[in-house]
Design an enzyme around this catalytic site. Structure first.
Site, PDB file in Angstrom:
ATOM      1  N   LEU A 544      53.664 -86.724  81.858  1.00  0.00           N
ATOM      2  CA  LEU A 544      52.540 -87.364  82.568  1.00  0.00           C
ATOM      3  C   LEU A 544      52.915 -88.747  83.064  1.00  0.00           C
ATOM      4  CD1 LEU A 544      49.655 -86.405  80.119  1.00  0.00           C
ATOM      5  CD2 LEU A 544      49.968 -85.534  82.439  1.00  0.00           C
ATOM      6  N   GLY A 545      53.822 -89.371  82.349  1.00  0.00           N
ATOM      7  CA  GLY A 545      54.208 -90.723  82.762  1.00  0.00           C
ATOM      8  C   GLY A 545      55.144 -91.322  81.749  1.00  0.00           C
ATOM      9  N   GLY A 547      55.700 -94.858  79.685  1.00  0.00           N
ATOM     10  CA  GLY A 547      55.171 -96.178  79.372  1.00  0.00           C
ATOM     11  C   GLY A 547      56.224 -97.041  78.735  1.00  0.00           C
ATOM     12  N   GLY A 550      57.593 -95.143  75.659  1.00  0.00           N
ATOM     13  CA  GLY A 550      58.230 -93.841  75.753  1.00  0.00           C
ATOM     14  C   GLY A 550      57.426 -92.939  76.677  1.00  0.00           C
ATOM     15  N   VAL A 552      55.130 -89.745  78.059  1.00  0.00           N
ATOM     16  CA  VAL A 552      53.891 -89.091  77.644  1.00  0.00           C
ATOM     17  C   VAL A 552      53.871 -87.688  78.242  1.00  0.00           C
ATOM     18  CG1 VAL A 552      51.380 -89.257  77.608  1.00  0.00           C
ATOM     19  CG2 VAL A 552      52.757 -91.336  77.753  1.00  0.00           C
ATOM     20  N   LYS A 567      52.517 -88.759  73.094  1.00  0.00           N
ATOM     21  CA  LYS A 567      53.402 -89.881  73.434  1.00  0.00           C
ATOM     22  C   LYS A 567      54.567 -89.863  72.454  1.00  0.00           C
ATOM     23  CE  LYS A 567      51.779 -93.532  75.042  1.00  0.00           C
ATOM     24  NZ  LYS A 567      51.406 -94.794  75.640  1.00  0.00           N
ATOM     25  N   ASP A 662      49.402-105.987  76.259  1.00  0.00           N
ATOM     26  CA  ASP A 662      49.858-105.392  77.518  1.00  0.00           C
ATOM     27  C   ASP A 662      48.700-104.770  78.295  1.00  0.00           C
ATOM     28  OD1 ASP A 662      51.642-104.724  79.463  1.00  0.00           O
ATOM     29  OD2 ASP A 662      52.519-103.017  78.409  1.00  0.00           O
TER      30      ASP A 662
END
Ligand SMILES: *[C@@H]1O[C@H](CO)[C@@H](O)[C@H](O)[C@H]1NC(C)=O
Ligand SMILES: *[C@@H]1O[C@H](CO)[C@@H](O)[C@H](O)[C@H]1NC(C)=O
Ligand SMILES: *[C@@H]1O[C@H](CO)[C@@H](O)[C@H](O)[C@H]1NC(C)=O
Ligand SMILES: *[C@@H]1O[C@H](CO)[C@@H](O)[C@H](O)[C@H]1NC(C)=O
Ligand SMILES: *[C@@H]1O[C@H](CO)[C@@H](O)[C@H](O)[C@H]1NC(C)=O
Ligand SMILES: *[C@@H]1O[C@H](CO)[C@@H](O)[C@H](O)[C@H]1NC(C)=O
Ligand SMILES: *[C@@H]1O[C@H](CO)[C@@H](O)[C@H](O)[C@H]1NC(C)=O
Ligand SMILES: CC(=O)N[C@H]1CO[C@H](CO)[C@@H](O)[C@@H]1O
Length: 822
Positions: A544-545, A547, A550, A552, A567, A662
């Site tokens: 999914l992405g 970050g 790490g 996801v 994640k 963050d």
């Protein structure tokens, strides 16, 4: 000793070399001060100490010079409890204070002026600084003068404020000349607080002890263990007790009688407070910082006269703040408590009737003022407004319903005094302020037409409010209790409800339902095995992405009924499984509608995976920056408030506050119902176990990082406030803070551009072609600019941010975010 002029010359010539730094010398056990003794800021001895060393009498630093007084030794900034001739200007270091051969306590200034410090009829034979904090002059064994008889802003343990005596507040913590408030022990037995320079009538009073002597005199007394009480002077009986007293440390008083020193001070903000100073017997001669034990008022805005005429007091960022009423400007922008003046001239008045073409009425809610009106009548709100508008004498009108539900209109002349905004008031009031219409029409374009505050960046005024921390505590308490008590009640209710359910459901089972009922799910973390997650994500197939922690992956549970996001943590510092589990439990305990929920985790060997609920609508970054069409304005306002609430929860409502470190649009995810939820919180600790800041490369994202990351200052929750501020500005304009592809070079850095538009009253430029509520836009911009102040202390707390965005508290005009450096 030689003649005084020679000795002065001696000091002048020699001592600047020898004593560059003036430090009050502590001389212990010098109980008696004999005739022909003297002290000077330049001499080795600049003060006389009490036997215990806790109190000193002599020269202390004030402004660029010195004043004579008594202070408590050991606190960071010596606490001054008495000042001689407090309104005289400070003297230079060449001044000399002496108990001369004739038994007079005299101050000789540089220019040879002589000033009597203690006015006595007889001459003294000796003097002494007593352990109680009382400086006394003796004629043999008789006390002929004592500082306790002439209190300034403070009384100490065993001191009395007699009938007819008063305390006057100081200007500030650092300026002990007479300030703006006084506390009067009246001859009628009542102890009352008033602002100075008034008639001291009942409408000026903002606090009283409600004691009445019926012909007998009363006095205020503070005993040595912290009992503050009104006493009947003739019978010596207690009439009313203000503080509990009896000493906070009565348990340890057996072996150590003097646990603390007490002082009751009328602080410069007009609040009368009782403080205790712990006494450290091991470190003889040092007292600890003040702890507030009691205070006369909780709400600093209830102090009448805190704000000057034509301005109202409102709590901003947990501090009292003075804002001008519409149609007026600050007398002095750097001293906002001085009040405001009308900034337009009156038009000609014919037969007491105003020419209404020149004037308008500005409406404000929940405003109260203290003056007595000149006219009171029963009329409707509209009639009330018009009645004032047409009346040349009327400057403002207050409309309210009385106890019987009748409409009541009160008309008031200017100037207005003792105005405050009070949301806690049970009766809601509507105020109408008369303003000039003549200059109102000039800015139809975008920004507001009648801002209540200025646009010049305010410099931090030098007026330091006494015991800021204490004030903050009061305000936090007040705000938290009034506004959030219901919320927390509700939250604890939900918790109890959930804990009950837990007993009946198998631990760890995850309910397959999603959506609205998702919030009602159990707060139990499930421990997954690695294989389970591998299967759920089909071998980590759909990423999914990526970050900062790490990648996801998307996955499904419960035979395809529940979507999850897994994640896989990389770059983890070595951490034991137990610590990791503890961390997971801390994150798992959080439960807020604007936080992405952690459902479970996996900790097998070195593998660490986190399982979150799946957010179907991507991130806020996608929504703001990638969509062809901007989300509409109301939607953006809602998202901004949601995000603020989520961060506020992390900061204020968790058992241990969580700093996110963050906050950025990529970390704010949208669920099925487009509710914004914050993700990735609490993970910073995994990379940074001791909460130090040695991980600059890893944490935070450029563009959202608060300036203190680049300096050697500690990182606090205010770093999140900064990041939030940037996100808020991005939400307002639907663009990234840094954007190279813009038409104008001024617009590259969004925050700079927004401040420029704000200062130039051109906010409409930010939302060209959009249907935007101007008031809300200004509110959001102001909050955003406050949040991104370079100086962390200037940034509001997230709680204030929420209150401001929701319109519950007023917002002062923000200064330029980067006024100090760069
Ligand atoms: C000293 O006190 C007397 C009365 O107690 C008063 O009349 C006089 O003005 C005082 N002098 C000074 C310098 O304060
Ligand atoms: C104080 O001392 C003076 C002499 O300096 C003396 O005349 C007077 O009686 C003394 N007063 C008291 C109250 O002792
Ligand atoms: C104060 O003391 C006097 C004398 O003892 C007594 O008569 C009076 O009632 C007392 N007043 C109050 C209000 O307690
Ligand atoms: C101060 O007053 C309290 C309450 O009456 C009493 O318990 C305590 O002993 C008093 N302290 C002193 C030093 O008199
Ligand atoms: C109000 O002032 C305007 C402009 O000076 C004038 O034209 C008008 O006649 C005045 N109205 C009244 C009621 O005096
Ligand atoms: C108001 O906006 C229009 C275009 O939106 C512009 O042409 C005009 O100059 C603006 N007027 C002022 C007073 O700023
Ligand atoms: C008076 O002050 C208000 C804000 O308080 C401002 O909008 C207005 O332009 C000012 N008028 C003049 C004439 O300065
Ligand atoms: C139309 C009008 O009354 N304009 C006024 C706006 O304010 C300025 C500054 O005080 C005046 O000079 C104008 O006359």
């Amino acid at each position: 000793m030689a003649s005084n002029s020679t000795s002065t010359l001696f000091f002048l010539l020699l001592l600047p070399v020898l004593f560059v730094c003036v430090t009050p010398q502590q001389q212990k056990h010098s109980t008696q001060i004999n005739l022909d003794s003297s002290i000077s800021p330049r001499s080795p001895r600049s003060s006389w100490s009490s036997p215990s060393g806790y109190f000193q009498f002599g020269f202390y630093h004030e402004g660029s010079g010195f004043k004579i007084g008594i202070w408590l030794v050991g606190t960071e900034q010596n606490t001054v409890v008495w000042t001689a001739n407090r309104d005289d200007p400070p003297v230079t270091s060449n001044a000399i204070l002496s108990l001369d051969q004739n038994g007079r306590l005299l101050l000789r200034t540089e220019h040879g002026q002589k000033k009597i410090i203690a006015n006595t009829t007889y001459s003294a034979t000796s003097a002494s600084m007593l352990d109680s904090g009382n400086f006394v002059l003796y004629n043999r064994s008789h006390i002929i003068w004592e500082s306790f008889k002439y209190p300034t802003d403070t009384i100490l343990g065993d001191q009395v404020l007699s009938a007819g005596q008063e305390l006057f507040s100081s200007q500030s913590d650092t300026d002990h000349s007479t300030g703006r408030f006084h506390l009067k022990m009246q001859l009628d037995g009542n102890l009352v607080l008033y602002p100075i320079n008034t008639d001291d009538s009942s409408i000026d009073a903002y606090w009283d002890s409600e004691t009445f002597g019926n012909g007998f005199k009363f006095h205020l007394y503070l005993n040595r263990t912290g009992l503050l009480a009104i006493m009947n002077t003739s019978s010596s009986e207690m009439v009313s007790r203000l503080s509990l007293g009896g000493g906070g440390g009565s348990s340890s008083s057996e072996n150590n009688q003097k646990v603390a020193l007490y002082r009751a001070t009328l602080d410069s903000d007009g609040i009368f407070r009782l403080y205790s100073h712990g006494v450290d017997d091991k470190n003889n001669g040092k007292v600890k910082e003040a702890v507030m034990v009691w205070k006369a008022l909780k709400n600093p805005c209830e102090v009448q006269g805190f704000c000057g005429i034509n301005s109202f007091c409102t709590i901003f960022d947990e501090q009292p703040n003075c804002l001008c009423i519409p149609g007026s400007d600050y007398v002095d922008f750097n001293q906002k408590t001085l009040g405001c003046l009308r900034n337009y001239t009156d038009e000609v008045c014919v037969d007491g009737k105003e020419n209404t073409t020149f004037y308008g009425m500005e409406k404000m809610d929940n405003i109260l003022w203290g003056d007595i009106d000149y006219m009171e009548a029963s009329m409707s709100m509209e009639e009330c407004k018009n009645s004032c508008l047409e009346d040349c004498n009327c400057g403002a009108a207050l409309f309210a319903q009385d106890d019987y539900g009748r409409d009541l209109c009160k008309k008031q002349k200017l100037p207005l005094r003792y105005v405050r905004r009070d949301f806690g008031n049970s009766i809601s009031t509507t105020a109408f302020i008369k303003v000039s219409k003549m200059n109102e029409t000039k800015s139809i374009n975008g920004t507001n037409s009648v801002p209540t505050t200025e646009l010049v960046p305010p410099r931090r005024t030098q007026q330091v409010i006494t015991s800021k921390k204490v004030l903050i505590q009061i305000l936090v308490t007040v705000i938290v209790f009034v506004i959030f008590s219901f919320v927390s009640l509700a939250i604890s209710g939900i918790y109890i409800f959930k804990i009950r359910i837990l007993r009946y459901k198998r631990l760890g089972e995850i309910n397959g339902q999603m959506g609205l009922t998702g919030d009602e799910e159990l707060i139990a973390l499930r421990v997954f095995s690695y294989n389970e997650l591998k299967k759920a994500t089909d071998g980590f197939k759909e990423e999914l992405g990526k970050g900062s922690f790490g990648a996801v992956y998307k996955g499904v549970l419960n035979r395809g009924r529940k979507l999850i996001a897994v994640k896989r943590l990389e770059k983890l510092i070595e951490e034991g499984e137990r610590e990791f589990r503890a961390e997971m439990r801390a994150i798992g305990r959080t439960n807020h509608k604007n936080l992405v929920r952690l459902m479970g985790y996996c900790a097998e060997d070195s593998k660490r995976l986190l399982v979150y609920e799946y957010m179907s609508n991507g991130s806020l970054a996608d929504l703001l920056f990638k969509q062809a069409r901007r989300p509409d304005w109301d939607e953006r306002v809602r998202i901004a408030i949601d995000v603020a609430k989520g961060i506020n929860y992390l900061h204020e409502e968790c058992k241990t506050p969580i700093i996110h470190y963050d906050v950025k649009p990529q970390n704010i995810l949208m669920d099925d119902f487009w509710t914004a939820k914050i993700s990735d919180f609490g993970l910073a600790k995994l990379l940074m176990p001791d909460q130090t800041r040695t991980f600059t490369g890893i944490r935070g994202t450029r563009g959202y990082l608060a300036p203190e990351w680049h300096k050697n200052t500690p990182i606090s929750v205010k770093a999140d406030v900064y990041s939030y501020g940037i996100v808020l500005l991005e939400i307002i304009c639907c663009r990234r803070n840094l954007e190279m592809h813009v038409s104008n070079i001024d617009e590259i850095v969004l925050s700079n551009w927004i401040y420029k538009c704000f200062a130039g009253r051109e906010l409409y430029k930010l939302v060209v072609g959009e249907d935007v509520d101007k008031k809300t836009l200004e509110k959001m911009v102001k909050v955003g600019l406050w949040c991104i102040q370079d100086e962390p202390v200037l940034r509001p707390s997230m709680k204030s941010v929420v209150l401001m965005l929701e319109g519950i508290t007023d917002i002062a005009s923000p200064p330029c975010p980067t006024s100090t450096s760069m």
